[in-house]
Design an enzyme around this catalytic site. Structure first.
Site, PDB file in Angstrom:
ATOM      1  N   GLU A 105       0.869  -1.086   0.011  1.00  0.00           N
ATOM      2  CA  GLU A 105      -0.027   0.171  -0.004  1.00  0.00           C
ATOM      3  C   GLU A 105       0.862   1.252  -0.133  1.00  0.00           C
ATOM      4  O   GLU A 105       2.262   1.066   0.395  1.00  0.00           O
ATOM      5  CB  GLU A 105      -0.922   0.195   1.157  1.00  0.00           C
ATOM      6  CG  GLU A 105      -0.231   0.015   2.571  1.00  0.00           C
ATOM      7  CD  GLU A 105      -1.431   0.028   3.595  1.00  0.00           C
ATOM      8  OE1 GLU A 105      -2.180  -0.648   3.524  1.00  0.00           O
ATOM      9  OE2 GLU A 105      -1.192   0.682   4.944  1.00  0.00           O
ATOM     10  N   CYS A 138      -1.172   1.404   9.192  1.00  0.00           N
ATOM     11  CA  CYS A 138      -0.480   0.951   7.948  1.00  0.00           C
ATOM     12  C   CYS A 138      -0.195  -0.634   7.940  1.00  0.00           C
ATOM     13  O   CYS A 138      -0.017  -1.230   8.850  1.00  0.00           O
ATOM     14  CB  CYS A 138       0.914   1.688   7.976  1.00  0.00           C
ATOM     15  SG  CYS A 138       1.940   1.262   6.561  1.00  0.00           S
TER      16      CYS A 138
END
Length: 351
Positions: A86, A332
């Site tokens: 990501e 995250c």
């Protein structure tokens, strides 16, 4: 079947140019359109004589999530091996846009507070995969009439565990004939790989460094950052001092505020002593809870403010980072871990 060439691969592009006796101007135009102006793929390669030989992207954009609260955008990319990583676009209130990129699939640092660290390490990303995060995010922003201002290596992975590809990435980002980004607009964040920090400071003195400190007490730091056993606080302090001398600029000190772990009065005293004499900018970070660390809680906002005020009173330049993108899975690597686990299980069942 001939393998397609990445526009990031300088050697392959040069071989292609020589083989077909292309004018260098064709390559310059291609790079300017893609890397500097972030034109769409079709427009960027339109005038390139051998455009059918190119593969513009090393990653496939898998999903996009847009925050309804603060304008953050999370991009999930699929690698050739099927694993997901990501990147996050942060649209700061000041108008500047920052891209947070990943350097690995997973992370071997295994920090207690980090969702990516709970994944373990699958593999390091090739420099073309890191650069493609920048390219695709830049294209997305350009299509919206925006621009990409800052690039931070704060995504998945410990950047210095992928040092060779990190260096190649920064070389390409700052090269005048490629992305031509200012090194002062690039930041590399690490949990504290001392020798690699010094090498980075020497090779790229204008690139910003950030240390994820999170505690100025060795035993506490070892509990939340296992890698701290290899790089003790005394060694890290010497490293920061040396980086200050080499770069003549501040090193950012990241400090995740964890209730009952590192936010007491004694922690302020320890942190003040540890930072004394160093050229740093302390950044206090509110903690985003993750499923795999239910024992950790974030410090209350009012306590963070008091902590910041205390550090400022001791002469330490201090700010509080307010997290963006909470409504699109703020931790995250959290979403990616679930997706990658499902993918791995499917592969196992098919085998």
């Amino acid at each position: 079947m001939t393998e397609l060439i990445s526009p990031f691969d300088d050697e392959a592009i040069e071989r292609l140019r020589q083989q077909h006796r292309l004018d260098r101007q064709h390559v310059r135009v291609l790079r300017n359109r893609l890397f500097k102006h972030f034109r769409p793929d079709a427009a960027a390669v339109a005038d390139f004589p051998l455009r059918d030989s190119l593969r513009c992207h090393a990653l496939e954009l898998y999903r996009r999530f847009d925050s309804e609260v603060d304008g953050a955008t999370k991009l999930l990319f699929r690698t050739d091996t099927g694993m997901l990583i990501e990147s996050v676009i942060l649209r700061i209130a000041t108008g500047r846009t920052t891209l947070c990129v990943s350097s690995q699939v997973g992370c071997a640092a295994a920090c207690d507070f980090c969702a990516t660290g709970k994944m373990g390490i699958a593999r390091s990303l090739h420099y073309t995969e890191i650069l493609d995060q920048v390219l695709q995010a830049g294209q997305l922003l350009a299509a919206e009439g925006g621009s990409l201002d800052n690039i931070v290596f704060m995504g998945m992975g410990e950047p210095f565990h992928n040092e060779a590809n990190l260096i190649k990435t920064i070389q390409t980002l700052t090269a005048p004939d490629h992305f031509n980004r200012s090194p002062s607009r690039i930041l590399v964040s690490t949990v504290g790989v001392s020798d690699a920090m010094l090498r980075m400071a020497q090779r790229f003195p204008k690139v910003n460094l950030a240390l994820s400190l999170h505690s100025a007490d060795q035993s506490t730091r070892e509990q939340i950052i296992p890698l701290a056993r290899r790089y003790p606080l005394e060694q890290l302090r010497d490293t920061i001092a040396n980086c200050n001398r080499i770069q003549e600029r501040e090193v950012m000190i990241e400090y995740l505020m964890l209730s009952g772990v590192n936010d007491a009065a004694i922690d302020i005293e320890r942190l003040t002593r540890w930072l004394d004499g160093l050229c740093v900018h302390l950044n206090l970070i509110p903690y985003n809870p993750i499923e795999d660390a239910p024992h950790l809680r974030g410090t209350a906002p009012e306590r963070i403010v008091k902590f910041a005020d205390a550090m400022k009173s001791h002469g330490v330049k201090t700010t509080v980072r307010y997290s963006l993108g909470r409504d699109i899975d703020a931790a995250c690597g959290q979403l990616v871990r679930k997706e990658n686990r499902a993918y791995a299980m499917n592969i196992t069942e098919m085998a």
